[in-house]
Design a protein around this motif. Structure first.
Motif, PDB file in Angstrom:
ATOM      1  N   LEU A  98       0.825  -1.206   0.000  1.00 50.51           N
ATOM      2  CA  LEU A  98       0.000   0.000   0.000  1.00 50.51           C
ATOM      3  C   LEU A  98       0.868   1.269   0.000  1.00 50.51           C
ATOM      4  O   LEU A  98       0.469   2.311  -0.509  1.00 50.51           O
ATOM      5  N   MET A  99       2.067   1.144   0.563  1.00 51.55           N
ATOM      6  CA  MET A  99       2.989   2.280   0.558  1.00 51.55           C
ATOM      7  C   MET A  99       3.796   2.325  -0.741  1.00 51.55           C
ATOM      8  O   MET A  99       4.771   3.073  -0.845  1.00 51.55           O
ATOM      9  N   ASN A 100       3.407   1.454  -1.665  1.00 51.70           N
ATOM     10  CA  ASN A 100       4.017   1.431  -3.003  1.00 51.70           C
ATOM     11  C   ASN A 100       5.406   0.822  -3.087  1.00 51.70           C
ATOM     12  O   ASN A 100       6.144   1.074  -4.044  1.00 51.70           O
ATOM     13  N   PHE A 101       5.772   0.033  -2.105  1.00 49.03           N
ATOM     14  CA  PHE A 101       7.009  -0.750  -2.226  1.00 49.03           C
ATOM     15  C   PHE A 101       6.766  -1.944  -3.139  1.00 49.03           C
ATOM     16  O   PHE A 101       5.650  -2.466  -3.204  1.00 49.03           O
ATOM     17  N   GLN A 102       7.816  -2.397  -3.819  1.00 50.96           N
ATOM     18  CA  GLN A 102       7.782  -3.670  -4.553  1.00 50.96           C
ATOM     19  C   GLN A 102       8.521  -4.697  -3.715  1.00 50.96           C
ATOM     20  O   GLN A 102       9.498  -4.366  -3.045  1.00 50.96           O
ATOM     21  N   GLU A 103       8.085  -5.959  -3.812  1.00 50.08           N
ATOM     22  CA  GLU A 103       8.799  -7.000  -3.071  1.00 50.08           C
ATOM     23  C   GLU A 103       9.939  -7.549  -3.918  1.00 50.08           C
ATOM     24  O   GLU A 103       9.825  -7.659  -5.131  1.00 50.08           O
ATOM     25  N   THR A 104      11.067  -7.887  -3.274  1.00 48.43           N
ATOM     26  CA  THR A 104      12.121  -8.608  -3.983  1.00 48.43           C
ATOM     27  C   THR A 104      12.521  -9.841  -3.180  1.00 48.43           C
ATOM     28  O   THR A 104      12.489  -9.841  -1.952  1.00 48.43           O
ATOM     29  N   GLU A 105      12.856 -10.908  -3.918  1.00 46.38           N
ATOM     30  CA  GLU A 105      13.296 -12.155  -3.273  1.00 46.38           C
ATOM     31  C   GLU A 105      14.797 -12.104  -3.028  1.00 46.38           C
ATOM     32  O   GLU A 105      15.362 -12.996  -2.401  1.00 46.38           O
ATOM     33  N   ASP A 106      15.431 -11.076  -3.573  1.00 44.83           N
ATOM     34  CA  ASP A 106      16.893 -10.976  -3.512  1.00 44.83           C
ATOM     35  C   ASP A 106      17.281  -9.875  -2.530  1.00 44.83           C
ATOM     36  O   ASP A 106      17.105  -8.686  -2.803  1.00 44.83           O
ATOM     37  N   MET A 107      17.846 -10.304  -1.412  1.00 42.18           N
ATOM     38  CA  MET A 107      18.188  -9.358  -0.350  1.00 42.18           C
ATOM     39  C   MET A 107      19.149  -8.256  -0.840  1.00 42.18           C
ATOM     40  O   MET A 107      19.082  -7.117  -0.407  1.00 42.18           O
ATOM     41  N   ASN A 108      20.038  -8.654  -1.785  1.00 43.36           N
ATOM     42  CA  ASN A 108      21.043  -7.701  -2.284  1.00 43.36           C
ATOM     43  C   ASN A 108      20.433  -6.549  -3.061  1.00 43.36           C
ATOM     44  O   ASN A 108      21.096  -5.549  -3.327  1.00 43.36           O
ATOM     45  N   ASP A 109      19.197  -6.731  -3.436  1.00 45.17           N
ATOM     46  CA  ASP A 109      18.539  -5.794  -4.319  1.00 45.17           C
ATOM     47  C   ASP A 109      17.588  -4.862  -3.540  1.00 45.17           C
ATOM     48  O   ASP A 109      16.903  -4.032  -4.120  1.00 45.17           O
ATOM     49  N   ALA A 110      17.561  -5.022  -2.215  1.00 45.11           N
ATOM     50  CA  ALA A 110      16.510  -4.366  -1.429  1.00 45.11           C
ATOM     51  C   ALA A 110      16.937  -3.008  -0.872  1.00 45.11           C
ATOM     52  O   ALA A 110      18.095  -2.811  -0.508  1.00 45.11           O
ATOM     53  N   ASP A 111      15.968  -2.096  -0.805  1.00 41.20           N
ATOM     54  CA  ASP A 111      16.179  -0.812  -0.128  1.00 41.20           C
ATOM     55  C   ASP A 111      15.787  -0.927   1.339  1.00 41.20           C
ATOM     56  O   ASP A 111      16.241  -0.154   2.173  1.00 41.20           O
TER      57      ASP A 111
END
Ligand code: 5AD
Ligand code: SF4
Length: 473
Positions: free
Chosen positions: A64-77
């Motif tokens: 709802l806050m407009n984040f996208q999910e990633t399965e790759d920890m290295n790619d996360a904000d």
């Protein structure tokens, strides 16, 4: 913001007052809606189904806050760990993960890191995070999941570590957004917290007092799930059999199950049951409704009444077996359990009583654990007088027996036909997988148009931990 720090407190976490539970509704403020634009989150979940479902709520808020999910920890904000306290190894896994995240953050200091869940409610864990894991941006507990948007916003503006853990009895929060992991099976909370205070268990301190959701809220949630095409609900609670006790005079799990049955959702499960609150009426409701599945997870913990007393379980071997026999009289029921070996003071004799109980019950399957002392629990003050070698030997012997009965239970299914909810493609080519009403995993030969459907499957092979089968008309 760092100044508003709230650290966990066991004295407060133990309080069980007669005060009314606060029911409140979640609202996402507009100011949080854009925080996630062009950002990705990585969420790692440890522990039980309650925690998995909490993670579905965390994901709901983040989406709802407009984040996208990633399965790759290295790619996360944003990296979030939703943790579990139940045994030492759950701790070790989460701290191991924090070690890996530390390296990532050294490379990219802009990553926001947070920890929530049961470990956040532990005094020792929070102390350690404040001393040794200063790179963690914020910590929040099981009572304020809904603070995530606010805490995230703060952490983008203020680099100071923020600990915001409430050691309260707990509220009931409705309408937190949810992003469900499975399109066919849904978790539905019915009761939060636990008032049992088993002497080995940390949950009453991490999850607060027993508090039921209102029946209307639960039933409406299930109706919506039916509308959305869900085939199965699992009603969740640390002790689902205590449902309603804190809220109604004459409305318990039995009545709730009857009402949910009327929604015509094809499959209803409920976990976890405590033998203490299991009434005859509940047994009959399970027996008499086709969509209430014949599957009960009924942790026994030990077969020795002496150890059960030390564990504070409030039942004896005999009263457990009495309930067990009643449940077994339901056609084709599957009964599973949890057992702890090596509780302080457990003698060979006590352990033998556990084996005897397993030989009597022939559980369809069981989760078995070596006792793990948890911070602040009464049992952790008892002398842990059994060597690790002995505990491991007991676990091994117990597992051999459990596996023997699992296999026997599966063997009985050979050549018979059962209904299976097909959930997806199996790792084996041309195969699908799904679960029987009794929650047994079946690998099924079939085409993908069956995914999401309940089909009849003839069992062609039985192993200890799974079955093979083929779809029949
Ligand atoms: N040590 C080992 N096992 C535990 N469990 C709960 N607390 C402990 C502990 N301190 C087990 C119980 C429970 C399951 C969820 O975890 O068997 O039913
Ligand atoms: Fe782990 Fe218990 Fe918390 Fe679930 S409730 S996450 S099992 S400690």
């Amino acid at each position: 913001m760092g100044d508003s720090m709230q650290i966990p407190n066991y004295e407060k976490a133990r309080v069980r007052s007669k005060d009314k539970v606060l029911f409140r509704n979640f609202k996402m403020l507009d100011e949080y809606l854009n925080i996630g634009i062009d950002k990705k989150f990585f969420l790692k979940t440890y522990g039980c189904q309650m925690n998995e479902h909490d993670s579905e709520n965390l994901k709901g808020m983040l989406k709802l806050m407009n984040f996208q999910e990633t399965e790759d920890m290295n790619d996360a904000d944003f990296i979030l760990l939703n943790t579990c306290s139940i045994r030492e190894n759950a701790h070790n896994k989460a701290f191991g993960m924090l070690g890996r995240i530390k390296h990532l953050k050294e490379k990219n200091p802009n990553i926001i890191v947070a920890l929530c869940g049961c470990m956040a409610q532990e005094v020792g864990v929070v102390e350690e995070i404040r001393k040794k894991y200063k790179f963690v941006n914020f910590v929040f507990g099981t009572h304020n999941l809904d603070d995530l948007p606010k805490l995230l916003k703060n952490s983008f503006n203020d680099s100071k570590q923020n600990i915001e853990v409430k050691s309260i009895e707990g509220d009931v929060i409705e309408d937190i957004p949810v992003k469900r992991d499975n399109p066919y099976k849904a978790y539905v909370n019915i009761i939060y917290g636990c008032d049992k205070f088993c002497t080995y268990c940390i949950v009453p301190y991490t999850r607060g007092k027993q508090r039921s959701r209102k029946k209307e809220d639960i039933i409406n949630e299930v109706k919506e799930l039916v509308h959305d095409g869900y085939q199965e609900v699992t009603l969740l609670g640390q002790n689902v059999n205590a449902y309603g006790k804190d809220l109604y005079d004459n409305y318990s799990l039995a009545e709730l199950l009857e009402d949910i049955s009327k929604t015509n959702i094809p499959r209803i499960r409920f976990i976890t049951s405590h033998p203490w609150d299991f009434t005859d009426k509940m047994v009959e409701v399970i027996r008499n409704h086709d969509n209430i599945l014949n599957f009960v997870h009924l942790p026994v913990q030990s077969g020795s009444s002496r150890i059960l007393k030390l564990m504070g379980r409030k039942y004896t071997k005999e009263s457990y077996l009495e309930l067990y026999d009643k449940l077994r009289s339901i056609d084709n029921i599957s009964i599973t359990t949890d057992i702890i070996v090596g509780f302080p003071g457990e003698t060979d004799e006590d352990f033998k009583e556990t084996l005897d109980l397993v030989n009597y019950c022939k559980f369809d399957s069981a989760f078995t654990f070596i006792y793990s002392p948890r911070e602040n629990t009464p049992a952790s003050k008892l002398k842990d007088d059994i060597t690790l070698k002995e505990k491991e030997e007991r676990l091994y012997e117990l597992n051999e027996l459990i596996n023997k009965y699992s296999k026997e239970s599966n063997d009985k299914m050979l050549n018979n036909t059962y209904s299976v909810l097909i959930e997806g493609e199996s790792t084996k080519e041309g195969m699908l997988f799904g679960y029987t009403e009794t929650n047994k995993l079946v690998n099924v030969k079939g085409t993908i148009d069956n995914i999401g459907k309940i089909v009849n499957v003839k069992i062609t092979d039985a192993k200890s931990f799974s079955l093979d089968g083929e779809i029949v008309e």
